[in-house]
Motif scaffolding. Structure first.
Motif, short mmCIF file in Angstrom:
data_model
loop_
_atom_site.label_atom_id
_atom_site.label_comp_id
_atom_site.label_asym_id
_atom_site.label_seq_id
_atom_site.Cartn_x
_atom_site.Cartn_y
_atom_site.Cartn_z
N ASP A 36 15.41 2.24 -9.36
CA ASP A 36 16.64 3.02 -9.43
C ASP A 36 16.26 4.49 -9.27
N TRP A 54 21.52 3.99 -0.36
CA TRP A 54 22.20 2.91 0.32
C TRP A 54 23.38 3.41 1.13
N THR A 72 14.68 -7.79 -9.88
CA THR A 72 14.17 -8.15 -8.57
C THR A 72 15.30 -8.61 -7.65
N LEU A 73 15.03 -8.48 -6.38
CA LEU A 73 15.93 -8.92 -5.34
C LEU A 73 15.19 -9.97 -4.53
N MET A 84 19.65 -3.28 -11.91
CA MET A 84 18.87 -2.36 -11.10
C MET A 84 18.17 -1.32 -11.97
N MET A 125 13.47 -3.96 -7.85
CA MET A 125 14.57 -3.04 -7.60
C MET A 125 14.39 -1.79 -8.45
N VAL A 182 19.85 -12.06 -7.08
CA VAL A 182 19.60 -10.77 -7.74
C VAL A 182 19.32 -11.07 -9.20
N GLN A 193 24.41 1.47 -8.00
CA GLN A 193 23.94 0.21 -7.42
C GLN A 193 24.65 -0.04 -6.09
N ILE A 239 18.06 3.58 -5.37
CA ILE A 239 17.74 3.16 -4.01
C ILE A 239 18.85 3.74 -3.13
N LEU A 242 24.70 -5.76 -3.28
CA LEU A 242 23.65 -6.52 -3.97
C LEU A 242 24.24 -7.73 -4.67
#
Length: 123
Positions: free
Chosen positions: A70, A74, A52-53, A46, A68, A42, A87, A72, A91
Motif C-alpha cells: 500500500d 491504479w 496477497t493477490l 491491502m 499487495m 484476493v 484500494q 499501489i 481487486l
C-alpha cells in the motif's frame, strides 16, 4: 605500422575496460513487465500482513501470488487518471486486469521477489 597497431591495441583495451566497468556498476532503474490476466483470489486487506493477490496470466497454466503493498498506483479505465491511494476498485476474484510487475532483490530482512508496481483495471 607498429604505431597504428599500438593505437588499435590501446583502443581495444579501453573499450574492454569500459564494458567491464559499465557491467559492474549497479543498475538503479526498473522497467515493469506488463502482465494481463485474471485475478483468481484476493487474500487479506491491502497493505496488511500477508495480503496477497493470486493472478492467472493470460496464456499461462498456473497462478502466481503477489504481495499487495500500500499504496499501489491504479487506473480505473484507459482514459481515466491515475489514483495514488486507496484500494484499486478492480481487486476482486474474476476481474481482468493488467499488472505492472518488477522483480526486487532481497535486502537484509526485506524479502525479494515479484512486486506489483501499478494496476490497470482493464484488461
Amino acid at each position: 605500422m607498429t604505431q597504428r597497431l599500438r593505437n588499435w591495441l590501446i583502443g581495444a583495451v579501453l573499450v574492454v575496460v569500459g564494458v567491464l566497468v559499465g557491467y559492474a556498476l549497479p543498475q538503479h532503474t526498473a522497467s515493469p513487465k506488463s502482465e494481463t490476466g485474471t485475478i483468481t483470489q484476493v487474500r487479506g486487506a491491502m497493505g496488511g500482513k500477508g495480503a496477497t493477490l493470486v493472478f492467472k496470466e493470460k496464456g499461462q497454466r498456473g497462478t502466481v501470488s503477489f504481495p499487495m503493498q500500500d499504496p499501489i498506483p491504479w487506473q480505473a479505465n484507459s482514459s481515466g487518471g491515475w489514483h495514488g491511494s486507496g484500494q484499486p476498485s478492480c481487486l476482486a476474484s474474476g476481474t481482468k486486469v493488467t499488472l505492472g510487475v518488477i522483480t526486487v532483490h532481497s535486502n537484509g530482512s526485506t524479502p525479494g521477489g515479484p512486486m506489483i508496481v501499478w494496476v490497470k483495471c482493464y484488461g
